[in-house]
Design a protein around this motif. Structure first.
Motif, short mmCIF file in Angstrom:
data_model
loop_
_atom_site.label_atom_id
_atom_site.label_comp_id
_atom_site.label_asym_id
_atom_site.label_seq_id
_atom_site.Cartn_x
_atom_site.Cartn_y
_atom_site.Cartn_z
N ALA A 1 21.03 15.77 4.37
CA ALA A 1 20.27 15.98 3.14
C ALA A 1 20.18 17.48 2.88
CB ALA A 1 18.87 15.38 3.25
N ASP A 2 19.87 17.86 1.65
CA ASP A 2 19.70 19.27 1.33
C ASP A 2 18.54 19.87 2.12
OD1 ASP A 2 21.83 19.53 -0.53
OD2 ASP A 2 20.61 18.50 -2.04
N PHE A 3 17.49 19.07 2.32
CA PHE A 3 16.39 19.50 3.19
C PHE A 3 15.55 18.28 3.54
CE2 PHE A 3 14.82 19.84 -1.13
CZ PHE A 3 13.52 19.38 -1.08
N SER A 4 14.65 18.44 4.50
CA SER A 4 13.80 17.35 4.96
C SER A 4 12.34 17.75 4.92
CB SER A 4 14.18 16.95 6.40
OG SER A 4 15.52 16.53 6.48
N VAL A 5 11.48 16.75 4.68
CA VAL A 5 10.04 16.97 4.67
C VAL A 5 9.38 15.78 5.36
CG1 VAL A 5 10.00 18.37 2.58
CG2 VAL A 5 9.82 15.87 2.39
N SER A 6 8.09 15.91 5.64
CA SER A 6 7.36 14.84 6.32
C SER A 6 6.32 14.17 5.43
CB SER A 6 6.67 15.39 7.57
OG SER A 6 5.76 16.42 7.23
N SER A 7 6.20 14.62 4.18
CA SER A 7 5.23 14.00 3.26
C SER A 7 5.54 14.46 1.84
CB SER A 7 3.80 14.41 3.62
OG SER A 7 3.61 15.81 3.37
N PHE A 8 4.98 13.77 0.88
CA PHE A 8 5.13 14.21 -0.51
C PHE A 8 4.36 15.50 -0.75
CE2 PHE A 8 6.51 9.81 -1.51
CZ PHE A 8 7.65 10.13 -2.24
N ASP A 9 3.27 15.69 -0.04
CA ASP A 9 2.54 16.96 -0.17
C ASP A 9 3.41 18.13 0.29
OD1 ASP A 9 -0.05 16.21 -1.21
OD2 ASP A 9 -0.44 15.22 0.69
N GLN A 10 4.12 17.93 1.40
CA GLN A 10 5.00 19.00 1.88
C GLN A 10 6.15 19.22 0.88
OE1 GLN A 10 7.02 18.40 5.63
NE2 GLN A 10 7.41 20.59 5.87
N LEU A 11 6.65 18.16 0.28
CA LEU A 11 7.69 18.30 -0.71
C LEU A 11 7.20 19.15 -1.89
CD1 LEU A 11 10.51 17.53 -1.80
CD2 LEU A 11 9.45 15.49 -2.81
N LEU B 1 23.84 13.82 -7.06
CA LEU B 1 22.43 14.20 -7.04
C LEU B 1 22.17 15.11 -5.84
CD1 LEU B 1 22.52 11.56 -8.78
CD2 LEU B 1 20.24 11.04 -7.89
N ARG B 2 21.07 15.82 -5.92
CA ARG B 2 20.60 16.56 -4.76
C ARG B 2 19.64 15.67 -3.97
NH1 ARG B 2 19.63 22.57 -7.18
NH2 ARG B 2 19.39 21.49 -9.17
N THR B 3 19.44 16.01 -2.71
CA THR B 3 18.77 15.05 -1.83
C THR B 3 17.70 15.70 -0.96
OG1 THR B 3 20.51 15.38 -0.15
CG2 THR B 3 20.81 13.56 -1.70
N ALA B 4 16.63 14.94 -0.74
CA ALA B 4 15.57 15.35 0.18
C ALA B 4 15.22 14.15 1.05
CB ALA B 4 14.34 15.83 -0.58
N PHE B 5 15.26 14.32 2.35
CA PHE B 5 14.89 13.26 3.28
C PHE B 5 13.40 13.37 3.57
CE2 PHE B 5 14.33 11.77 7.74
CZ PHE B 5 14.60 10.42 7.51
N LEU B 6 12.69 12.26 3.39
CA LEU B 6 11.26 12.22 3.70
C LEU B 6 11.09 11.33 4.92
CD1 LEU B 6 8.40 11.70 1.07
CD2 LEU B 6 8.19 11.27 3.51
N GLU B 7 10.75 11.95 6.03
CA GLU B 7 10.70 11.22 7.30
C GLU B 7 9.45 10.36 7.39
OE1 GLU B 7 12.35 12.29 11.66
OE2 GLU B 7 10.92 13.70 10.82
N ARG B 8 9.65 9.07 7.66
CA ARG B 8 8.54 8.12 7.81
C ARG B 8 8.69 7.42 9.16
NH1 ARG B 8 4.69 9.53 4.20
NH2 ARG B 8 5.29 9.19 2.01
N PRO B 9 8.20 8.03 10.24
CA PRO B 9 8.38 7.46 11.58
C PRO B 9 7.83 6.05 11.73
CG PRO B 9 7.58 9.72 11.71
CD PRO B 9 7.48 9.32 10.27
N PRO C 1 0.82 -1.22 0.00
CA PRO C 1 0.00 0.00 0.00
C PRO C 1 0.86 1.27 0.00
CG PRO C 1 0.10 -0.90 2.21
CD PRO C 1 0.81 -1.90 1.32
N ALA C 2 0.39 2.25 -0.73
CA ALA C 2 1.06 3.57 -0.71
C ALA C 2 0.75 4.27 0.60
CB ALA C 2 0.57 4.41 -1.88
N TRP C 3 1.70 5.07 1.08
CA TRP C 3 1.40 5.94 2.21
C TRP C 3 0.29 6.90 1.80
CZ3 TRP C 3 3.31 4.58 6.72
CH2 TRP C 3 4.56 3.95 6.80
N PRO C 4 -0.54 7.37 2.75
CA PRO C 4 -1.69 8.20 2.40
C PRO C 4 -1.37 9.45 1.59
CG PRO C 4 -1.88 7.45 4.67
CD PRO C 4 -0.51 7.04 4.20
#
Length: 230
Positions: free
Chosen positions: A213-223, A188-196, A97-100
């Protein structure tokens, strides 16, 4: 982040919830604690690929590595399911399943960037998984195309080359520090997507505070918001 043309997304743990998907399917196929079995199986993931990267064994795609790890675990648990069941167990990794936030966020990102699934999964596995989870990727870039496994630089450079872009025009998005370390080393450039919750409720996942990472986000929507704030 100017100049990004491609967003390459890790799949297992970053885009899909392997823990829940594997645990539920395993529990329906064999008499075992699906959550514990899923965790044990996943622990063999990186070591099995390391043996390929280190030249200890010839190239083998991920389904083969998953099958070998599965057989080891079944022996440890003193289980001996039929061959048909073993094959079904290997294919649980094809249906996760995909994350929401994954589908909605990826659709927003796709309006401005080429979206690529960049995973250690085999090409057939990823094709089935992306279809099952209804993920809006423009292309699938399996590590199988490079006959190597992340974080080997050839995987990231093969992805950039196939899409006819420079490495610095690719943003690698992943929930794992080791993946982003490999991507950064390849240019490459990098983005960390945190998945607790990636590893379930009893095991800690990678945290933004511990990942370079270049920056961090908590969801693809935030990215999508970070990259396209307007």
């Amino acid at each position: 982040m100017d100049g990004i043309r491609v967003i390459a997304c890790d799949i297992f743990g970053t885009t899909v919830d392997w823990y829940t998907g594997v645990a539920e399917q395993v529990g329906s196929l064999i008499e075992v604690d699906g959550t514990a079995f899923a965790t044990e199986w996943r622990r063999k993931y990186v070591p099995s690929m390391d043996r390929v990267r280190n030249g200890e064994r010839d190239w083998a795609y991920l389904d083969t590595l998953h099958r070998e790890s599965l057989d080891e675990l079944l022996d440890q648990h003193q289980l001996d399911p039929a061959e048909e069941t073993r094959q079904k167990l290997v294919r649980v990794w094809h249906r996760l399943p995909a994350w929401p936030d994954s589908t909605s966020g990826l659709r927003r990102l796709r309006e401005h960037y080429t979206l690529a699934a960049l995973s250690n999964g085999g090409f057939a596995l990823l094709t089935a998984l992306v279809k099952h989870a209804d993920l809006p990727f423009d292309c699938i870039l399996s590590a199988e195309l490079a006959r190597a496994y992340k974080p080997d630089p050839s995987v990231y450079l093969t992805a950039a080359g196939l899409l006819d872009v420079e490495p610095h025009e690719v943003l690698m998005v992943a929930a794992h520090g080791w993946d982003l370390d490999g991507a950064r080393d390849a240019g490459l450039r990098t983005a960390f997507l945190e998945r607790p919750a990636e590893k379930g409720p009893h095991h800690a996942a990678d945290r933004a505070a511990d990942v370079a990472a270049d920056f961090s986000v908590s969801s693809f929507d935030q990215l999508a918001e970070v990259l396209n704030p307007g």
